[in-house]
Design an enzyme around this catalytic site. Structure first.
Site, PDB file in Angstrom:
ATOM      1  N   SER A 137      51.800  -2.817  39.984  1.00 16.09           N
ATOM      2  CA  SER A 137      53.216  -3.170  40.019  1.00 16.09           C
ATOM      3  C   SER A 137      53.543  -3.941  38.759  1.00 16.09           C
ATOM      4  O   SER A 137      52.662  -4.605  38.178  1.00 16.09           O
ATOM      5  CB  SER A 137      53.529  -4.033  41.245  1.00 16.09           C
ATOM      6  OG  SER A 137      54.813  -4.615  41.135  1.00 16.09           O
ATOM      7  N   TYR A 152      51.469 -11.160  46.207  1.00 15.06           N
ATOM      8  CA  TYR A 152      51.675  -9.788  45.741  1.00 15.06           C
ATOM      9  C   TYR A 152      51.354  -9.663  44.257  1.00 15.06           C
ATOM     10  O   TYR A 152      50.610  -8.766  43.846  1.00 15.06           O
ATOM     11  CB  TYR A 152      53.120  -9.377  46.016  1.00 15.06           C
ATOM     12  CG  TYR A 152      53.439  -7.956  45.627  1.00 15.06           C
ATOM     13  CD1 TYR A 152      52.923  -6.884  46.346  1.00 15.06           C
ATOM     14  CD2 TYR A 152      54.263  -7.673  44.534  1.00 15.06           C
ATOM     15  CE1 TYR A 152      53.215  -5.573  45.996  1.00 15.06           C
ATOM     16  CE2 TYR A 152      54.562  -6.365  44.181  1.00 15.06           C
ATOM     17  CZ  TYR A 152      54.039  -5.327  44.910  1.00 15.06           C
ATOM     18  OH  TYR A 152      54.327  -4.031  44.562  1.00 15.06           O
TER      19      TYR A 152
END
Length: 247
Positions: A137, A152
């Site tokens: 990501s 995350y």
């Protein structure tokens, strides 16, 4: 072409989002697809759509025994693995000071261990010329700041490091390992993290293209990395983010 002569691709997180888009594109490229996910119902729908040449495997990518068993079944089914896309992942938006150890470890397990275990099992049977693509990501590059926060971002940064390390380890075996780093790509994960009014519009405005991407656009990058067209590229993580990280 006989079953065992066709190339075989394994996709984790295949039931939705970027994973299902990747499965559809690779099926059109002529691969036999092993679709892995823990959502049994959506997996069944996907494989019914793709056709009888493809198979579903319902499992949690953090469950080592289940992953080992699934890959053993895949090899028994088709006798080879030529490509792997590790699309399974979870997002977390908990404020860092309120994040529990349990939740932090859960996110790390799914996103990092759940990437490593399928790669370990696939690489054990892959031949020279095989390809692996991970899914990180933009949060792993820039350190969060969009929707996914500290757990995350840390986990997706770990995927980038894992990608580079395994590219070095597997390069001598003729196996390429690359990754993509999506951001503002329309998936159920994006929907989950853009529930506040005006949030998706703010994210669009942060991209050079002033729009969100589609799951198929991210899948196109994965499929390219898994093709022979990317044969001299390894250890690279490509942002698929409409130009967000260059700004």
């Amino acid at each position: 072409m006989r079953d065992r002569e066709r190339q075989v691709a394994v996709i984790t997180g295949a039931a939705s989002g970027i994973g299902s888009a990747t499965a559809r594109l690779l099926a059109r490229e002529g691969y036999d697809i092993a679709c892995l996910d823990r959502d049994e119902a959506r997996l069944a729908d996907l494989v019914a759509e793709l056709g009888v040449r493809h198979r579903s495997f319902c499992l949690d990518v953090c469950d080592e025994a289940a992953v080992v068993s699934a890959f053993r079944e895949i090899v028994a089914w088709r006798g080879r693995i030529d490509a792997l896309a590790t699309c399974a992942g979870v997002v977390d938006t908990t404020e860092w000071a309120k994040l529990s150890t349990e939740r932090f470890l859960e996110v790390l397990n799914v996103n990092v261990l759940g990437t490593f275990l399928p790669i370990r099992e696939a690489a054990a049977v892959m031949r020279p010329g095989s390809r692996i693509c991970t899914v990180s990501s933009v949060a792993g590059i820039r350190g969060g700041g969009l929707a996914g926060t500290v757990a995350y971002a840390a986990s997706k940064g770990g995927v980038i490091s894992l990608t580079k390390t395994l590219a070095r380890e597997l390069g001598a075996l003729g196996i390429n390992v690359n990754g993509i780093a999506p951001a503002v790509v329309r998936t159920p994960m994006l929907d989950q993290t853009t529930t506040e009014p005006g949030q998706i519009e703010r994210f669009r405005g942060m991209t050079a293209l002033r729009r969100e991407g589609g799951a198929q656009e991210a899948a196109e990058a994965i499929v390219w990395f898994l093709s022979k067209r990317a044969s001299f590229i390894t250890g690279t993580t490509l942002p698929v983010d409409g130009g967000l990280t260059m700004l």
